[in-house]
Design a protein around this motif. Structure first.
Motif, mmCIF file in Angstrom:
data_model
loop_
_atom_site.group_PDB
_atom_site.id
_atom_site.type_symbol
_atom_site.label_atom_id
_atom_site.label_comp_id
_atom_site.label_asym_id
_atom_site.label_seq_id
_atom_site.Cartn_x
_atom_site.Cartn_y
_atom_site.Cartn_z
ATOM 1 N N SER A 113 -0.849 10.726 -41.782
ATOM 2 C CA SER A 113 -2.089 10.015 -42.074
ATOM 3 C C SER A 113 -1.902 8.562 -41.671
ATOM 4 N N ARG A 114 -2.989 7.798 -41.629
ATOM 5 C CA ARG A 114 -2.886 6.379 -41.284
ATOM 6 C C ARG A 114 -2.221 5.579 -42.399
ATOM 7 N N ASP A 171 6.462 3.481 -42.181
ATOM 8 C CA ASP A 171 5.902 2.128 -42.094
ATOM 9 C C ASP A 171 4.914 1.979 -40.943
ATOM 10 N N CYS A 172 5.128 2.730 -39.873
ATOM 11 C CA CYS A 172 4.239 2.641 -38.717
ATOM 12 C C CYS A 172 4.285 3.960 -37.955
ATOM 13 N N LEU A 173 3.321 4.124 -37.045
ATOM 14 C CA LEU A 173 3.217 5.337 -36.238
ATOM 15 C C LEU A 173 3.332 4.972 -34.770
ATOM 16 N N LEU A 174 4.135 5.726 -34.047
ATOM 17 C CA LEU A 174 4.369 5.466 -32.630
ATOM 18 C C LEU A 174 3.906 6.675 -31.825
ATOM 19 N N THR A 175 2.959 6.459 -30.921
ATOM 20 C CA THR A 175 2.435 7.521 -30.072
ATOM 21 C C THR A 175 2.675 7.143 -28.616
ATOM 22 N N GLY A 176 2.143 7.940 -27.714
ATOM 23 C CA GLY A 176 2.264 7.614 -26.304
ATOM 24 C C GLY A 176 1.511 6.356 -25.920
ATOM 25 N N GLY A 200 1.214 3.552 -28.025
ATOM 26 C CA GLY A 200 1.713 2.345 -28.672
ATOM 27 C C GLY A 200 1.938 2.546 -30.149
ATOM 28 N N CYS A 201 1.979 1.424 -30.885
ATOM 29 C CA CYS A 201 2.358 1.436 -32.292
ATOM 30 C C CYS A 201 1.173 1.088 -33.189
ATOM 31 N N ILE A 202 1.055 1.805 -34.312
ATOM 32 C CA ILE A 202 0.029 1.557 -35.311
ATOM 33 C C ILE A 202 0.725 1.265 -36.629
ATOM 34 N N VAL A 203 0.488 0.096 -37.194
ATOM 35 C CA VAL A 203 1.058 -0.228 -38.507
ATOM 36 C C VAL A 203 0.250 0.535 -39.557
ATOM 37 N N CYS A 204 0.936 1.218 -40.454
ATOM 38 C CA CYS A 204 0.235 2.047 -41.441
ATOM 39 C C CYS A 204 -0.501 1.183 -42.453
ATOM 40 N N ALA A 205 -1.666 1.662 -42.848
ATOM 41 C CA ALA A 205 -2.479 0.976 -43.842
ATOM 42 C C ALA A 205 -1.872 1.174 -45.228
ATOM 43 N N THR A 206 -2.214 0.292 -46.148
ATOM 44 C CA THR A 206 -1.774 0.440 -47.538
ATOM 45 C C THR A 206 -2.929 0.956 -48.369
#
Length: 203
Positions: A133-134, A189-194, A196-202
């Motif tokens: 999840s995000r 803490d974050c998500l890495l896909t093809g 780039g990187c997404i910082v996870c929401a709180t």
């Protein structure tokens, strides 16, 4: 609900083109050169492939470890190349060779059989899953190996938790609006896909 979602995500992974390589994006923002150690994984089936990031880390002088399954737990052993050599391990997943230096495992640290965790910090850990999840909650394959490992890792880190970055790696479509989570689950803490990187929401 977890069982049904797990089955659906496995079906989607299996439907991807056989033999295709899907790689995570790479940037120094995700893995700064101040990182001392990277714990990667060796992809299974059509999981997204982190070998490019592992190779970049090795070229940058970052020590890299990959997991071996020992009973119900994981231990991380040093690798010298993202291309191997590897052997076939538990569940048919590739592993470092048996004589590769042990970097860290919960059991070995407790008996003084590997480097202390603080010697590996700052540490980045690439975490695979069927879905995220995000908010960073993850849906694993149901064996619980990463759940147990991450719990032991963060317990050993104590007040140095901020020196560990948990990075979920996945295809874009594996990021869902909601993933069932329990109170003991550890989010990344974050998500890495093809892309780039997404910082996870709180929450």
């Amino acid at each position: 609900m977890k069982h049904e979602l797990r089955r659906e995500m496995k079906r989607k992974l299996q439907a991807l083109g056989e033999g295709e390589v899907f790689r995570v994006g790479m940037s120094e923002e995700v893995l700064p050169k101040t990182t001392k150690t990277l714990f990667t994984y060796l992809p299974f089936g059509n999981e997204i492939d982190p070998s490019g990031l592992a190779g970049w880390a090795l070229d940058a002088g970052i020590e890299v470890g990959a997991p071996c399954v020992r009973g119900e737990d994981l231990e991380f052993r040093k690798i010298e190349s993202a291309d191997g050599p590897f052997r076939s391990g538990g569940f048919g997943i590739r592993e470092p060779l048996a004589d590769a230096p042990l970097l860290w495992s919960p059991a070995a640290e407790n008996r003084g059989g590997c480097p202390k965790l603080e010697s590996l910090l700052p540490l980045a850990v690439l975490v695979p899953a069927l879905a995220f999840s995000r908010y960073g909650h993850r849906l694993g394959r149901g064996k619980g190996c990463y759940d147990r490992f991450l719990s032991a890792l963060l317990k050993a880190a104590g007040d140095r938790r901020k020196e560990i970055t948990l990075i979920g790696t996945c295809h874009d479509w594996q990021i869902l609006s909601h993933v069932p989570a329990e109170s003991h689950d550890i989010p990344v803490d974050c998500l890495l896909t093809g892309r780039g990187c997404i910082v996870c929401a709180t929450e």
